[in-house]
Design an enzyme around this catalytic site. Sequence first.
Site, PDB file in Angstrom:
ATOM      1  N   GLU A 177       0.829  -1.225   0.000  1.00  0.00           N
ATOM      2  CA  GLU A 177       0.000   0.000   0.000  1.00  0.00           C
ATOM      3  C   GLU A 177       0.856   1.266   0.000  1.00  0.00           C
ATOM      4  OE1 GLU A 177      -2.727   0.456   3.308  1.00  0.00           O
ATOM      5  OE2 GLU A 177      -3.512   2.344   2.545  1.00  0.00           O
ATOM      6  N   LYS A 219      -2.487  -2.027  -3.142  1.00  0.00           N
ATOM      7  CA  LYS A 219      -3.534  -1.154  -2.583  1.00  0.00           C
ATOM      8  C   LYS A 219      -3.121   0.305  -2.805  1.00  0.00           C
ATOM      9  CE  LYS A 219      -5.994  -0.036   1.712  1.00  0.00           C
ATOM     10  NZ  LYS A 219      -6.620  -0.558   2.920  1.00  0.00           N
TER      11      LYS A 219
END
Length: 340
Positions: A177, A219
């Site tokens: 992420e 992500k």
Amino acid sequence: MNLEALNKVAEAMVAPGRGILAADESTGTIKKRFDAINVENTEANRRDYREFMFRHKDGMKHISGVILFDETIWQDAADGTPLVKLIEAANSIPGIKVDEGTEALPGTKGDVITKGLDGLSKRLPKYYERGARFAKWRAVIDIGAGVPSHNTIHANAHALARYAALCQEHQIVPIVEPEVLMDGDHDIQTCYDITTWTLKETFQELYYANVALEGMVLKPNMIVPGKKCAKQASVDEVAAMTIKCLTNCVPSAVPGIAYLSGGQSDEDATAHLNRMNEIGGFPWKMTFSYGRALQAAPQKAWSGKKENVPAGQKAFEHRAEMNGLASLGKWRPDLEKKAA
Ligand code: 5MM
């Protein structure tokens, strides 16, 4: 490392019609959420709140996996059942946030670096034993005067890659992420440029660290203007620029993209994901891994009161269902009326 098994988990995390619930707020972050609804930030309240979501089968059927905070993965429900068992019983996969937050990166004008690599190889087997089959590490990239620096993009990408390699070695799928924040007054093109830079550097470092792309999930943020930018963007613009950025940066071997919501309104986050899936034509599954955009409504409906649990569950179910439809490109604005 069994890559076939990792790939199976990664594919399940981004299965069409489902997405990830980011319920991994650290104690300080959940305090901010609870303060907004006048709920005391106690361990029992944190447990009761999360338990009512994990127990709600009609909501959880749209949730492929749940990212947990360290406290939550070890917590039991009020009746003594481990919370991870409730998630598994709902045919969803438990996951764990393994980063330890951020600290200032010296020599920069306000950049931060994510901590948590020390001791990670010892923590991962314990999480696996408890049921975690994926993990999450978030790098935070801010846009502003003099930031981000090359040093922060590089150091954060390097840390993400080291984390991802360690996870795979322990048979845990890493969610990678790198979040470019939408806090500033920058325009959408600046978000596009900084996100491109961040993703290029991240995949380069993943390559150097021998991370198998088939066994991870990305992500990222969507490409949106800063919240304080005078010129906001249409749904079509956000969808087109996000697809363009990702197709330029993300190899097709990655099974799926699960977006963060990053401070977008609930409905914007749903509309943007939906539009991208309507357009299609990209090689990966695209779904959600939302924190705020899935939980703001249930938190408000619940407001810490036992008698409001069914209302909180209904609100959670509604957002999960809307985003599940968006992962298929089948959401329509008029479906939002079902919320009441
Ligand atoms: C749910 O919030 C997560 C944890 O935040 P802290 O470490 O600051 O407590 C956060 O990492 C979250 O998973 C992502 O940012 C996505 O959440 P949003 O709300 O942006 O969809």
